[in-house]
Design an enzyme around this catalytic site. Structure first.
Site, PDB file in Angstrom:
ATOM      1  N   GLY A 247       0.862  -1.345   0.132  1.00 38.44           N
ATOM      2  CA  GLY A 247      -0.046   0.115  -0.036  1.00 38.44           C
ATOM      3  C   GLY A 247       0.780   1.278   0.169  1.00 38.44           C
ATOM      4  CB  SER A 248      -0.043   4.773   0.952  1.00 39.03           C
ATOM      5  OG  SER A 248      -0.202   4.777   2.040  1.00 39.03           O
ATOM      6  CB  THR A 249       5.332   5.536   1.489  1.00 35.86           C
ATOM      7  OG1 THR A 249       5.760   4.891   0.243  1.00 35.86           O
ATOM      8  CG2 THR A 249       6.552   5.997   2.464  1.00 35.86           C
ATOM      9  CB  VAL A 251      -1.027   3.079   5.086  1.00 41.21           C
ATOM     10  CG1 VAL A 251      -1.333   1.734   5.910  1.00 41.21           C
ATOM     11  CG2 VAL A 251      -1.669   3.826   5.049  1.00 41.21           C
ATOM     12  N   GLY A 252       2.408   2.421   5.454  1.00 41.78           N
ATOM     13  CA  GLY A 252       3.592   1.640   5.562  1.00 41.78           C
ATOM     14  C   GLY A 252       4.390   1.988   6.788  1.00 41.78           C
ATOM     15  CD  GLU A 270       4.703  -3.236  -3.997  1.00 39.67           C
ATOM     16  OE1 GLU A 270       4.839  -1.922  -3.981  1.00 39.67           O
ATOM     17  OE2 GLU A 270       3.740  -3.884  -4.385  1.00 39.67           O
ATOM     18  CB  CYS A 304       3.116   0.465  -6.720  1.00 38.46           C
ATOM     19  SG  CYS A 304       2.959  -1.262  -6.812  1.00 38.46           S
TER      20      CYS A 304
END
Length: 503
Positions: A247-249, A251-252, A270, A304
């Protein structure tokens, strides 16, 4: 393109729409309501209309799913089966997917806006092949015998990590479900899976097929719900041994923080990308234009590794700009069930509005809108293929991941400039190079800091090729045997040896 989609509208019917069979949580081999009884709507992005109401899982539901997965790992047969037996069940799972290809492809089309014909011909058959690939690896998980430097005998064991939490994104619901589930099953792990709240339908169907295939109860659990609640509960859970997130950076970061604040569980991520496509003067113009458009418009830019930054050497820049404009205007947008359409709706209204906001940023920051830039149709979340020229590296459309059909087109002079600008990003997921010069291709591919480099092609994924990021695009690899080893611990076993004639 005007106000209507230049393909068909969603009001025309190309494929019989499915009856939604599975809307509840899947825990310990059974479909169950959430403890709270709450549900949420899943929306058809072609129309903005409700497809179905889905059980909304929360922390208490995650606790039940983890309890089932823990019991299945600690006391159940799955991790104790010979690898060949896990592989046999996985092969049956794959066969069942093959028997339901059309229905599964329809689910991903109505839920995510994926092209139906592509899903039926490629996406769903490939996830079955992905299962078979890892099924074939399940009985080939071997450690090593070690040559020690003193009177010791040692070997390594590769053991399943344990209970996994998988958080799946919405852009490729089936592909990314099995990118995580297939190697996890082969390794002997058990798991709790949270599909994206935008695209829960196919994940629940796969849970049903896993049960039919003979995957033991508790091994594969699916909790539908929201990231802030169900996703957070997985990330913070004290009895989950590893969490894998795509997902998004942004939320990562939260997932890593939760893992650190709870039980220091392992994490693989990822994340986002702002991938460069570097086109040199010797490139074939037609091929370069086709790859550049594919790189940013495939799956309506919701990928992505989209090549959203296109660097073109000055000798062919003007000619390529004309070719891109011509081809972009011919790109057919419309109902993803229409076989003539190449580009369906964005996944939801939030993503649709985000993309339009970035298009406004591009105009306001001084980039030139070459083509596109407007919504399409009177309902649903369709956006024209959009190309900006005269883009500067410090503009938001050149820095931020837009996750939509928006290309930032830039000119360069030398190979050194191209490398420097390609690397001028916080991301490092992918890159493309188009040239006929092998020396240029070798130099640039070794100089760009990204996890996968495509030369004279783009989106050349394969189940045997590891894929993942550098920098803020995350760490850990999907696909290939590296993905299998991501879900295995290495244990060393050492014993002394006495009076041996040799070490």
């Amino acid at each position: 393109m005007g106000t209507d989609c230049n393909g068909s509208s969603a009001s025309e019917s190309f494929v019989k729409k499915p009856t939604i069979k599975f809307t509840k949580l899947f825990i310990n081999g059974e479909f169950v309501d959430s403890i709270s009884g709450k549900t949420f709507e899943t929306i058809d992005p072609r129309t903005g209309e409700v497809i179905a109401r889905i059980a909304e899982g929360d922390k208490e539901d995650v606790d039940l799913a983890v309890k089932a997965a823990r019991a299945a790992f600690d006391n159940g047969p799955w991790p104790r089966f010979p690898g060949a037996e896990r592989g046999r069940i996985m092969m049956k799972f794959a066969d069942l997917i093959d028997q339901h290809v059309e229905e599964l492809a329809i689910l991903d089309t109505v839920d995510a806006g994926r092209l139906f014909n592509f899903g039926k011909a490629v996406d769903i058959p490939q996830v079955a092949e992905n299962l078979r690939y890892y099924a074939g690896a399940a009985d080939k998980i071997h450690g090593d015998v070690l040559k020690m430097s003193r009177e010791l005998q040692a070997y390594t064991l590769l053991e399943p990590i344990g209970v996994l939490g998988h958080i799946i994104p919405w852009n490729f619901p089936s592909t990314l479900f099995f990118a995580k589930v297939s190697p996890s099953l082969a390794a002997g792990c058990t798991m709790v899976i949270k599909p994206a709240e935008q695209t829960p339908l196919s994940a629940l169907y796969y849970a049903h097929l896993a049960k039919l295939a003979g995957v033991p109860d508790g091994v594969l659990n699916v909790i539908t719900g929201f990231g802030q609640t169900a996703g957070a509960a997985i990330s913070y859970h004290m009895d989950i041994d590893k969490v894998s997130f795509t997902g998004s950076t942004e939320v990562g970061r939260l997932v890593m923080e939760a893992a650190a604040k709870s039980n220091l569980k392992q994490v693989s991520l990822e994340l986002g990308g702002k991938s460069p496509l570097v086109i040199f003067d010797d490139a074939d113009i037609n091929m370069a234009a086709d790859l550049a458009l594919l790189g940013v418009l495939y799956n309506k830019g919701e990928i992505c590794v989209a090549s959203s930054r296109v660097f073109v050497q000055e000798g062919i820049y003007d000619e390529l700009v004309k070719k891109l404009e011509e081809k972009a205007k011919a790109w057919v947008v419309g109902d993803p069930f229409d076989p003539n359409v190449r580009h369906g709706p964005q996944v939801d209204k939030q993503q649709y509005n985000k993309i339009l906001t970035y298009i406004d940023h591009g105009k306001n920051e001084g980039a030139t809108l070459l083509t596109g830039g407007k919504p399409l149709g009177n309902k649903g979340y369709y956006i024209e293929p959009t190309i900006f020229t005269d883009v500067k590296d410090d503009m938001l459309i050149a820095k931020d991941e837009i996750f939509g059909p928006v290309m930032a087109l830039m000119k360069f002079k030398t190979i050194e400039e191209a490398i420097q600008r390609a690397n001028n990003t916080r991301y490092g997921l992918a890159a493309g190079i188009i040239t006929k010069d092998l020396n240029v291709a070798n130099t640039v591919s070794r100089s760009i800091r990204a996890g996968i480099i495509w030369i004279n092609c783009y989106f050349a994924f394969d189940r045997d090729c590891p894929y993942g990021g550098y920098k803020m695009s995350g760490f850990g690899r999907d696909f290939g045997l590296e993905a299998l080893h991501k879900y295995l611990h290495t244990k060393s076993v050492v014993t002394p040896i006495y009076n041996s004639p040799w070490l």
